[in-house]
Structures are given as C-alpha cells and as structure tokens.
Design a protein around this motif. Structure first.
Motif, PDB file in Angstrom:
ATOM      1  N   ASP A  93       0.860  -1.183   0.000  1.00 57.24           N
ATOM      2  CA  ASP A  93       0.000   0.000   0.000  1.00 57.24           C
ATOM      3  C   ASP A  93       0.889   1.224   0.000  1.00 57.24           C
ATOM      4  N   PRO A  94       0.975   1.989  -1.072  1.00 57.67           N
ATOM      5  CA  PRO A  94       0.212   1.822  -2.309  1.00 57.67           C
ATOM      6  C   PRO A  94       0.651   0.555  -3.051  1.00 57.67           C
ATOM      7  N   PRO A  95      -0.200   0.086  -3.968  1.00 58.39           N
ATOM      8  CA  PRO A  95       0.096  -1.152  -4.673  1.00 58.39           C
ATOM      9  C   PRO A  95       1.416  -1.088  -5.439  1.00 58.39           C
ATOM     10  N   ARG A  96       2.228  -2.143  -5.280  1.00 54.99           N
ATOM     11  CA  ARG A  96       3.460  -2.314  -6.049  1.00 54.99           C
ATOM     12  C   ARG A  96       3.337  -3.623  -6.810  1.00 54.99           C
ATOM     13  N   TYR A  97       4.060  -3.718  -7.901  1.00 56.14           N
ATOM     14  CA  TYR A  97       3.982  -4.909  -8.734  1.00 56.14           C
ATOM     15  C   TYR A  97       5.367  -5.506  -8.900  1.00 56.14           C
ATOM     16  N   GLU A  98       5.405  -6.815  -9.133  1.00 60.21           N
ATOM     17  CA  GLU A  98       6.671  -7.501  -9.315  1.00 60.21           C
ATOM     18  C   GLU A  98       6.586  -8.435 -10.518  1.00 60.21           C
ATOM     19  N   PHE A  99       7.752  -8.725 -11.058  1.00 62.27           N
ATOM     20  CA  PHE A  99       7.861  -9.674 -12.159  1.00 62.27           C
ATOM     21  C   PHE A  99       8.539 -10.928 -11.645  1.00 62.27           C
ATOM     22  N   LEU A 100       7.991 -12.045 -12.015  1.00 69.84           N
ATOM     23  CA  LEU A 100       8.580 -13.335 -11.689  1.00 69.84           C
ATOM     24  C   LEU A 100       8.769 -14.108 -12.986  1.00 69.84           C
ATOM     25  N   TRP A 101       9.689 -15.047 -12.975  1.00 70.94           N
ATOM     26  CA  TRP A 101       9.868 -15.883 -14.154  1.00 70.94           C
ATOM     27  C   TRP A 101       8.581 -16.658 -14.390  1.00 70.94           C
ATOM     28  N   GLY A 102       8.169 -16.708 -15.634  1.00 76.25           N
ATOM     29  CA  GLY A 102       6.993 -17.488 -16.004  1.00 76.25           C
ATOM     30  C   GLY A 102       7.374 -18.922 -16.327  1.00 76.25           C
ATOM     31  N   PRO A 103       6.377 -19.780 -16.545  1.00 75.11           N
ATOM     32  CA  PRO A 103       6.664 -21.187 -16.815  1.00 75.11           C
ATOM     33  C   PRO A 103       7.509 -21.413 -18.070  1.00 75.11           C
ATOM     34  N   LYS A 104       7.320 -20.582 -19.085  1.00 73.41           N
ATOM     35  CA  LYS A 104       8.111 -20.745 -20.307  1.00 73.41           C
ATOM     36  C   LYS A 104       9.575 -20.387 -20.069  1.00 73.41           C
ATOM     37  N   ALA A 105       9.821 -19.364 -19.270  1.00 72.67           N
ATOM     38  CA  ALA A 105      11.196 -18.978 -18.944  1.00 72.67           C
ATOM     39  C   ALA A 105      11.882 -20.092 -18.161  1.00 72.67           C
ATOM     40  N   HIS A 106      11.166 -20.679 -17.184  1.00 73.01           N
ATOM     41  CA  HIS A 106      11.733 -21.793 -16.414  1.00 73.01           C
ATOM     42  C   HIS A 106      12.066 -22.973 -17.310  1.00 73.01           C
ATOM     43  N   ALA A 107      11.215 -23.211 -18.305  1.00 75.70           N
ATOM     44  CA  ALA A 107      11.413 -24.365 -19.190  1.00 75.70           C
ATOM     45  C   ALA A 107      12.552 -24.156 -20.178  1.00 75.70           C
ATOM     46  N   GLU A 108      12.807 -22.908 -20.555  1.00 77.41           N
ATOM     47  CA  GLU A 108      13.759 -22.645 -21.639  1.00 77.41           C
ATOM     48  C   GLU A 108      15.133 -22.171 -21.198  1.00 77.41           C
ATOM     49  N   THR A 109      15.289 -21.764 -19.935  1.00 71.94           N
ATOM     50  CA  THR A 109      16.601 -21.299 -19.489  1.00 71.94           C
ATOM     51  C   THR A 109      16.738 -21.551 -17.993  1.00 71.94           C
ATOM     52  N   SER A 110      17.845 -21.099 -17.435  1.00 74.01           N
ATOM     53  CA  SER A 110      18.077 -21.236 -15.998  1.00 74.01           C
ATOM     54  C   SER A 110      18.725 -19.951 -15.495  1.00 74.01           C
ATOM     55  N   LYS A 111      18.704 -19.771 -14.199  1.00 69.21           N
ATOM     56  CA  LYS A 111      19.342 -18.598 -13.616  1.00 69.21           C
ATOM     57  C   LYS A 111      20.838 -18.595 -13.916  1.00 69.21           C
ATOM     58  N   MET A 112      21.432 -19.776 -13.942  1.00 67.75           N
ATOM     59  CA  MET A 112      22.873 -19.861 -14.227  1.00 67.75           C
ATOM     60  C   MET A 112      23.164 -19.420 -15.661  1.00 67.75           C
ATOM     61  N   LYS A 113      22.320 -19.821 -16.616  1.00 68.53           N
ATOM     62  CA  LYS A 113      22.544 -19.403 -17.997  1.00 68.53           C
ATOM     63  C   LYS A 113      22.411 -17.882 -18.132  1.00 68.53           C
ATOM     64  N   VAL A 114      21.462 -17.303 -17.418  1.00 68.21           N
ATOM     65  CA  VAL A 114      21.305 -15.846 -17.450  1.00 68.21           C
ATOM     66  C   VAL A 114      22.527 -15.186 -16.828  1.00 68.21           C
ATOM     67  N   LEU A 115      22.996 -15.719 -15.704  1.00 69.61           N
ATOM     68  CA  LEU A 115      24.188 -15.169 -15.046  1.00 69.61           C
ATOM     69  C   LEU A 115      25.421 -15.312 -15.938  1.00 69.61           C
ATOM     70  N   GLU A 116      25.553 -16.439 -16.614  1.00 69.68           N
ATOM     71  CA  GLU A 116      26.678 -16.628 -17.536  1.00 69.68           C
ATOM     72  C   GLU A 116      26.632 -15.601 -18.664  1.00 69.68           C
ATOM     73  N   PHE A 117      25.440 -15.329 -19.179  1.00 69.13           N
ATOM     74  CA  PHE A 117      25.287 -14.311 -20.217  1.00 69.13           C
ATOM     75  C   PHE A 117      25.668 -12.933 -19.675  1.00 69.13           C
TER      76      PHE A 117
END
Length: 133
Positions: free
Chosen positions: A90-114
C-alpha cells in the motif's frame, strides 16, 4: 534468414546462422534456440537487459516498441513472465517473476553466464547471484 542468404551462399548457411546467433546474443541479449517442429523451428528467448540496450520505460524503442507493453503484456501473455501485485503493498506495487516458459527454456545460471559475458567477467564475480543460481 533463408530468404536473405541467396542460392550462391546456401552451403554456408550453418556458419552464417552461427555467427548471427552469436551477435544477437551479445548485442541484444537474444538466444536463438532450436525447438521441436510445431510450426516454427526456431524461437527467440529474451533476457531483461533492456536498460543496457538503451530501452527505457515510457520511451518507444525502434526494435522493441513500447517497453511497458512488451514486458507487462506481451511477455506475460507468452508466459515468459508473471506480473503480479506484491501482497499487502500500500500503495500497490507490482513484481515480475519468471513465467513457466522462462523456467522451461533457461536457468538462472545461464542468465548469469550471459550477464558475465556481457560484462567481460565470470559468473563468480557476482557472488550473491552466483550462489542463488
């Protein structure tokens, strides 16, 4: 790309595609992946490094268009991201989380390596993120 590479250079297509894929990853943060044939043999996966690319909120970008729409609508609709209100904010805040397609197609390690590659370093240079990945 097949249409752009004329008949004279068709035999070089695998090397041309490999080099183009490298450049797309380094410049735009896009990875070209081969997927099972269900209409389109290749699919692009994007990373959220838009600010590094000069893409800012509420400023239209010549490649990505309206960034807010891309992130909050397009990537959410494609299931790469989840966009939700932070509980009890309050006031409303929004967040982004990895979606199911992101989980299926990559990993946090691959993003960190990039990310490390873009910064000309190694993943362990970001110890907190490395531990999480």
């Amino acid at each position: 790309m097949l249409k752009a590479v004329n008949k004279m250079h068709r035999e070089n297509f695998p090397e041309i595609l490999r080099r183009a894929t490298e450049r797309m990853e380094l410049v735009f943060g896009l990875e070209l992946k081969e997927v099972k044939l269900s209409g389109h043999p290749y699919r692009l996966e994007t990373w959220e490094f838009l600010n590094i690319l000069g893409v800012y909120d509420r400023r239209s970008h010549f490649i990505f268009g309206e960034p807010r729409k891309l992130i909050t609508e397009d990537l959410v609709q494609e299931k790469y991201l989840e966009y939700r209100q932070v509980p009890n904010s309050d006031p409303p805040r929004y967040e982004f989380l990895w979606g199911p397609k992101a989980h299926a197609e990559t990993s946090k390690m691959k993003v960190l390596e990039f990310w490390a590659k873009v910064n000309d370093t190694v993943p362990t240079a970001f110890p907190t993120h490395y531990e999480e990945a």
